[in-house]
Write a protein that holds these residues in place. Structure first.
Motif, PDB file in Angstrom:
ATOM      1  N   LYS A  16      -8.176  -3.711  -5.710  1.00 17.32           N
ATOM      2  CA  LYS A  16      -8.619  -2.832  -4.623  1.00 17.32           C
ATOM      3  C   LYS A  16      -7.514  -1.857  -4.225  1.00 17.32           C
ATOM      4  O   LYS A  16      -7.793  -0.675  -3.976  1.00 17.32           O
ATOM      5  N   ASP A  17      -6.272  -2.332  -4.155  1.00 19.81           N
ATOM      6  CA  ASP A  17      -5.151  -1.434  -3.858  1.00 19.81           C
ATOM      7  C   ASP A  17      -5.109  -0.288  -4.865  1.00 19.81           C
ATOM      8  O   ASP A  17      -4.926   0.878  -4.492  1.00 19.81           O
ATOM      9  N   LYS A  18      -5.269  -0.626  -6.130  1.00 20.45           N
ATOM     10  CA  LYS A  18      -5.233   0.395  -7.184  1.00 20.45           C
ATOM     11  C   LYS A  18      -6.370   1.390  -7.004  1.00 20.45           C
ATOM     12  O   LYS A  18      -6.169   2.611  -7.125  1.00 20.45           O
ATOM     13  N   GLN A  19      -7.567   0.888  -6.716  1.00 19.56           N
ATOM     14  CA  GLN A  19      -8.707   1.787  -6.502  1.00 19.56           C
ATOM     15  C   GLN A  19      -8.455   2.702  -5.307  1.00 19.56           C
ATOM     16  O   GLN A  19      -8.716   3.905  -5.370  1.00 19.56           O
ATOM     17  N   VAL A  39      -8.015  14.216 -12.605  1.00 18.00           N
ATOM     18  CA  VAL A  39      -7.035  13.312 -12.017  1.00 18.00           C
ATOM     19  C   VAL A  39      -7.039  11.978 -12.764  1.00 18.00           C
ATOM     20  O   VAL A  39      -8.038  11.267 -12.786  1.00 18.00           O
ATOM     21  N   VAL A  40      -5.902  11.656 -13.369  1.00 15.27           N
ATOM     22  CA  VAL A  40      -5.742  10.404 -14.108  1.00 15.27           C
ATOM     23  C   VAL A  40      -4.594   9.630 -13.475  1.00 15.27           C
ATOM     24  O   VAL A  40      -3.517  10.189 -13.242  1.00 15.27           O
ATOM     25  N   VAL A  41      -4.842   8.359 -13.165  1.00 14.81           N
ATOM     26  CA  VAL A  41      -3.831   7.501 -12.551  1.00 14.81           C
ATOM     27  C   VAL A  41      -3.687   6.255 -13.416  1.00 14.81           C
ATOM     28  O   VAL A  41      -4.674   5.569 -13.685  1.00 14.81           O
ATOM     29  N   LEU A  42      -2.470   5.998 -13.853  1.00 13.79           N
ATOM     30  CA  LEU A  42      -2.182   4.829 -14.688  1.00 13.79           C
ATOM     31  C   LEU A  42      -1.250   3.899 -13.924  1.00 13.79           C
ATOM     32  O   LEU A  42      -0.176   4.321 -13.490  1.00 13.79           O
ATOM     33  N   PHE A  43      -1.658   2.657 -13.767  1.00 17.66           N
ATOM     34  CA  PHE A  43      -0.810   1.647 -13.151  1.00 17.66           C
ATOM     35  C   PHE A  43      -0.190   0.834 -14.271  1.00 17.66           C
ATOM     36  O   PHE A  43      -0.906   0.254 -15.093  1.00 17.66           O
ATOM     37  N   THR A  44       1.125   0.820 -14.311  1.00 16.38           N
ATOM     38  CA  THR A  44       1.844   0.120 -15.370  1.00 16.38           C
ATOM     39  C   THR A  44       2.672  -0.992 -14.741  1.00 16.38           C
ATOM     40  O   THR A  44       3.683  -0.728 -14.086  1.00 16.38           O
ATOM     41  N   SER A  82       4.612  20.612  -1.187  1.00 17.51           N
ATOM     42  CA  SER A  82       3.814  19.814  -2.121  1.00 17.51           C
ATOM     43  C   SER A  82       4.470  18.455  -2.363  1.00 17.51           C
ATOM     44  O   SER A  82       3.802  17.418  -2.343  1.00 17.51           O
ATOM     45  N   THR A  83       5.784  18.456  -2.572  1.00 19.74           N
ATOM     46  CA  THR A  83       6.499  17.205  -2.811  1.00 19.74           C
ATOM     47  C   THR A  83       6.398  16.294  -1.590  1.00 19.74           C
ATOM     48  O   THR A  83       6.169  15.084  -1.722  1.00 19.74           O
ATOM     49  N   GLU A  84       6.515  16.861  -0.408  1.00 19.13           N
ATOM     50  CA  GLU A  84       6.369  16.059   0.808  1.00 19.13           C
ATOM     51  C   GLU A  84       4.956  15.503   0.948  1.00 19.13           C
ATOM     52  O   GLU A  84       4.770  14.358   1.360  1.00 19.13           O
ATOM     53  N   ARG A  85       3.961  16.292   0.579  1.00 20.06           N
ATOM     54  CA  ARG A  85       2.563  15.816   0.663  1.00 20.06           C
ATOM     55  C   ARG A  85       2.316  14.704  -0.345  1.00 20.06           C
ATOM     56  O   ARG A  85       1.663  13.704  -0.039  1.00 20.06           O
ATOM     57  N   LEU A  86       2.835  14.853  -1.562  1.00 17.37           N
ATOM     58  CA  LEU A  86       2.696  13.786  -2.558  1.00 17.37           C
ATOM     59  C   LEU A  86       3.346  12.507  -2.034  1.00 17.37           C
ATOM     60  O   LEU A  86       2.791  11.412  -2.165  1.00 17.37           O
ATOM     61  N   ASN A  87       4.509  12.647  -1.442  1.00 28.39           N
ATOM     62  CA  ASN A  87       5.205  11.495  -0.879  1.00 28.39           C
ATOM     63  C   ASN A  87       4.344  10.810   0.184  1.00 28.39           C
ATOM     64  O   ASN A  87       4.265   9.579   0.232  1.00 28.39           O
ATOM     65  N   SER A  88       3.674  11.594   1.021  1.00 28.09           N
ATOM     66  CA  SER A  88       2.861  11.004   2.088  1.00 28.09           C
ATOM     67  C   SER A  88       1.684  10.199   1.531  1.00 28.09           C
ATOM     68  O   SER A  88       1.235   9.248   2.173  1.00 28.09           O
ATOM     69  N   ILE A  89       1.213  10.561   0.358  1.00 26.99           N
ATOM     70  CA  ILE A  89       0.151   9.771  -0.284  1.00 26.99           C
ATOM     71  C   ILE A  89       0.696   8.412  -0.704  1.00 26.99           C
ATOM     72  O   ILE A  89       0.005   7.393  -0.631  1.00 26.99           O
ATOM     73  N   MET A  90       1.944   8.379  -1.125  1.00 23.02           N
ATOM     74  CA  MET A  90       2.572   7.155  -1.628  1.00 23.02           C
ATOM     75  C   MET A  90       2.962   6.178  -0.524  1.00 23.02           C
ATOM     76  O   MET A  90       2.970   4.963  -0.737  1.00 23.02           O
ATOM     77  N   VAL A  91       3.308   6.694   0.644  1.00 21.41           N
ATOM     78  CA  VAL A  91       3.888   5.875   1.717  1.00 21.41           C
ATOM     79  C   VAL A  91       3.074   4.615   2.050  1.00 21.41           C
ATOM     80  O   VAL A  91       3.648   3.530   2.159  1.00 21.41           O
ATOM     81  N   PRO A  92       1.743   4.693   2.199  1.00 27.19           N
ATOM     82  CA  PRO A  92       1.010   3.466   2.533  1.00 27.19           C
ATOM     83  C   PRO A  92       1.083   2.391   1.439  1.00 27.19           C
ATOM     84  O   PRO A  92       0.865   1.208   1.712  1.00 27.19           O
ATOM     85  N   TYR A  93       1.380   2.808   0.216  1.00 25.33           N
ATOM     86  CA  TYR A  93       1.405   1.884  -0.917  1.00 25.33           C
ATOM     87  C   TYR A  93       2.829   1.498  -1.324  1.00 25.33           C
ATOM     88  O   TYR A  93       3.023   0.751  -2.272  1.00 25.33           O
ATOM     89  N   THR A  94       3.803   2.041  -0.601  1.00 27.49           N
ATOM     90  CA  THR A  94       5.207   1.776  -0.935  1.00 27.49           C
ATOM     91  C   THR A  94       5.971   1.387   0.330  1.00 27.49           C
ATOM     92  O   THR A  94       6.082   0.211   0.646  1.00 27.49           O
TER      93      THR A  94
END
Length: 140
Positions: A16-19, A39-44, A82-94
């Motif tokens: 669910k986290d990945k989704q 949009v392609v997202v790969l979890f490794t 853009s870099t700051e916005r990308l970072n904000s997407i990551m914050v809840p998951y990191t």
């Protein structure tokens, strides 16, 4: 096409986290008119003895590589935002999970990219809008 490769220690993310993470990433790009299928997202998952930072095993680190093909930013201020916005997407998951995270973004030349044997239409064109509506590549 944005391609996100998320390298993370094993068992960091549930299905669910990945989704949810992939949906948040996709929503960001579709908000700018990109087709969702771009949009392609790969979890490794990385086994603990395979993930090192500074020469030491890293069991709390997430490393993300973002590759942009569909859009490029030349303006330094836009790149920073853009870099700051990308970072904000990551914050809840990191950060919000007590994880250390790092990322960087590549911009690959558009003319070195194809989908289903087609060169993608130009940004904002009617053909790209048709691809977004259909959520698949169409001859144009």
């Amino acid at each position: 096409m944005p391609l996100w490769t998320i390298y993370h220690p094993a068992n960091t993310y549930s299905d669910k986290d990945k989704q949810d993470f992939a949906k948040d990433i996709t929503d960001f790009y579709t908000g700018f008119g990109l087709p969702a299928f771009y949009v392609v997202v790969l979890f490794t998952e990385m086994a603990e003895p395979a993930f090192f930072v500074g020469g030491r095993p890293a069991s709390d680190t997430v490393r993300i590589v973002v590759e942009h093909l569909a859009r490029h930013l030349d303006d330094p201020d836009m790149r920073r935002r853009s870099t700051e916005r990308l970072n904000s997407i990551m914050v809840p998951y990191t950060r919000d999970r007590g994880l250390h995270w790092e990322f960087h973004t590549y911009e690959s030349p558009r003319d070195l990219w194809m989908i289903a044997g087609l060169f993608p239409p130009g940004p904002g064109t009617e053909a790209e809008k048709a691809w977004a509506r259909a959520n698949k590549p169409l001859p144009y």
